[in-house]
Design an enzyme around this catalytic site. Structure first.
Site, PDB file in Angstrom:
ATOM      1  CD  GLU A 184       6.786  51.362 -57.431  1.00 35.53           C
ATOM      2  OE1 GLU A 184       6.333  50.738 -58.490  1.00 35.53           O
ATOM      3  OE2 GLU A 184       6.903  52.836 -57.541  1.00 35.53           O
ATOM      4  CG  HIS A 197      34.187  50.536 -43.222  1.00 36.92           C
ATOM      5  ND1 HIS A 197      35.429  50.429 -42.341  1.00 36.92           N
ATOM      6  CD2 HIS A 197      34.384  49.637 -44.145  1.00 36.92           C
ATOM      7  CE1 HIS A 197      35.955  49.501 -42.807  1.00 36.92           C
ATOM      8  NE2 HIS A 197      35.602  48.923 -43.605  1.00 36.92           N
ATOM      9  CE  LYS A 218       2.902  59.593 -59.549  1.00 37.89           C
ATOM     10  NZ  LYS A 218       2.518  58.627 -60.599  1.00 37.89           N
TER      11      LYS A 218
HETATM   12  O1  PA5 Z   1       6.541  50.777 -61.455  1.00 37.11           O
HETATM   13  C1  PA5 Z   1       6.077  51.826 -61.626  1.00 37.11           C
HETATM   14  O2  PA5 Z   1       4.933  51.690 -62.088  1.00 37.11           O
HETATM   15  C2  PA5 Z   1       6.549  53.040 -61.396  1.00 37.11           C
HETATM   16  O3  PA5 Z   1       7.595  53.161 -60.468  1.00 37.11           O
HETATM   17  C3  PA5 Z   1       6.867  53.912 -62.518  1.00 37.11           C
HETATM   18  O4  PA5 Z   1       7.538  53.299 -63.320  1.00 37.11           O
HETATM   19  C4  PA5 Z   1       7.012  55.352 -62.336  1.00 37.11           C
HETATM   20  O5  PA5 Z   1       6.143  55.916 -61.452  1.00 37.11           O
HETATM   21  C5  PA5 Z   1       7.047  56.115 -63.635  1.00 37.11           C
HETATM   22  O6  PA5 Z   1       5.722  56.207 -64.476  1.00 37.11           O
HETATM   23  P1  PA5 Z   1       5.743  56.341 -65.778  1.00 37.11           P
HETATM   24  O7  PA5 Z   1       6.573  55.394 -66.489  1.00 37.11           O
HETATM   25  O8  PA5 Z   1       4.139  56.362 -65.835  1.00 37.11           O
HETATM   26  O9  PA5 Z   1       6.462  58.053 -66.075  1.00 37.11           O
END
Ligand code: PA5
Length: 446
Positions: free
Chosen positions: A288, A309, A423
């Site tokens: 990310e 493996h 989303k």
């Molecule tokens: O790192 C991030 O920002 C994302 O992976 C969030 O943690 C994930 O989408 C969950 O989001 P939220 O905590 O707003 O539900």
């Protein structure tokens, strides 16, 4: 840093010393940006000083809440996804007995379970069956407070809890960790009067494990969050300034040098099954943070020797665009030796009397040499053992290296614009109000 060493000789030789040295020069600026908040995404640098900013009162409060949940519950379900679950899951899996789930729960022992990290109907149905008639609590975690996966799981589990113990009793067994002001979860928590913790505005989800997001579930699982924070604090001090002793800088520079030399995929390999979820957490952190603007090292993870493996063939002889980072744990906690057998039908007597770990270490050394011979540069990260202190240091090490690495790559490591695309489509396909037109368009493409 006493706890963590990064071995890069072979990888630097492969990538070229000139590239590595140039990146070390650039890292000076990258570290300055992180420390002084002068780079892209500076609004999300709260994690940089988090280990020293956590107060005694905050830690004591987390411990007290964890104690209350442990006393009241046999199971606590952590509801969250991405950065709102992976850190806690990684630390708990690394520290706990791997067969804990199959053992009878003793008084004041609590199993931490996870939900809201998928939309599996069977997963949720089976979890609900497990919790039928059981003493359970919920820690619901969402920074935005609006994420669909945890919202669905929480709706189901809250309903079940309220039916099992009544609405008033359920209120004592629900803890919400979310934004200080905004989001549906904040609104619900305030109106229902649940205990809450705040995820600071300036800490992104994937950097939040050292906030209550990670600390509360880890404390509920019975582990020492003070030691975790102490380890992170030591690493924070050790990686504050640029230089050859800064292990986070070393790791960030070597992976970028390899990337520039055509190695587009990094495989994080462990030789200890307790580290599987650390690999999952690491994938999120780096994926990310760096995968944007058509750039970024693709983060993959393998559990070895298990995956030798399955993935071993590819690593040894597939596309030569990969490098490997081996996470190596020096000492296991237990000692187990291979027994001698009179008949030796399985031919193992040549290693009889040896520790299992000695065999594992030879597997690691042999694999490293084989992969290097096959054109896969190997970086090695050594940690002494898997305890809270080391894990705290390791978490902070990876976070700091990720920040430096993202800046070296030339991206903003602290946003995640790409996460929104699926989303929007899901909302449109489900008919969420406001997404009708988009939904019609998408349905034509299905
Ligand atoms: O790192 C991030 O920002 C994302 O992976 C969030 O943690 C994930 O989408 C969950 O989001 P939220 O905590 O707003 O539900």
């Amino acid at each position: 840093m006493k706890n963590i060493q990064v071995e890069i000789d072979h990888a630097v030789y492969f990538a070229g010393e000139d590239k590595y040295n140039a990146l070390q020069q650039e890292a000076v600026g990258a570290i300055e940006k992180l420390e002084n908040g002068t780079g892209a995404g500076a609004d999300f640098l709260g994690w940089v000083n988090l280990p020293k900013d956590i107060t005694e009162a905050q830690l004591a409060d987390i411990e007290a809440t964890a104690k209350g949940l442990r006393e009241a519950c046999d199971y606590v379900v952590c509801v969250g996804i991405g950065g709102s679950y992976l850190g806690a899951k990684a630390v708990i899996e690394a520290l706990q007995d791997q067969f804990a789930a199959y053992k009878k729960i003793k008084p004041e022992e609590t199993h931490v379970l996870f939900a809201g990290q998928n939309i599996g109907e069977d997963y949720l149905a089976e979890l609900q069956k497990l919790l039928e008639g059981k003493k359970f609590g919920i820690i619901v975690i969402s920074k935005s407070g609006t994420t669909t996966e945890p919202a669905i799981a929480f709706r189901l589990l809250r309903d079940q809890l309220e039916k099992q113990v009544g609405k008033e009793e359920a209120k004592k067994l629900i803890v919400a960790i979310t934004d200080a002001q905004k989001g549906a979860l904040r609104t619900m928590a305030d109106s229902e009067g649940w205990k809450t913790y705040v995820i600071p505005d300036n800490v992104g989800g994937r950097f939040s494990v050292l906030t209550p997001v990670g600390l509360l579930p880890i404390a509920v699982a019975g582990f020492n969050v003070r030691e975790l924070v102490a380890g992170a604090r030591e690493m924070m001090e050790a990686t504050r300034h640029p230089g050859p002793d800064n292990v986070a800088e070393t790791y960030a520079c070597v992976r970028n040098a390899l990337y520039q030399a055509g190695k587009k995929t990094e495989i994080l390999a462990n030789f200890n099954p307790k580290l599987h979820y650390l690999g999952e957490w690491w994938k999120q952190l780096y994926g990310e943070s760096e995968g944007k603007e058509g750039k970024g090292i693709f983060p993959a993870a393998v559990d070895l020797t298990t995956d030798l493996h399955s993935m071993g063939q590819y690593i040894q002889e597939g596309e030569r665009t990969i490098f490997e980072t081996v996470l190596s744990v020096e000492r296991p906690f237990d000692a187990l030796r291979i027994p001698q057998e009179q008949q030796d039908l399985d031919g193992l007597n040549y290693i009889a009397g040896k520790r299992i770990d000695e065999v594992n270490k030879m597997a690691e050394a042999g694999t490293r040499l084989a992969h290097e011979d096959g054109g896969v540069p190997v970086v090695r990260i050594n940690v002494p053992t898997l305890d809270e202190n080391t894990l705290g240091a390791l978490i902070y090490f990876f976070e700091k290296a990720c920040g430096i690495s993202g800046y070296l790559l030339g991206v903003n490591p602290f946003d995640q614009p790409g996460v929104e695309a699926y989303k929007k489509n899901m909302f449109a396909l489900l008919g969420k109000p406001g997404y009708e037109a988009a939904g019609e368009e998408l349905k034509k493409r299905l």
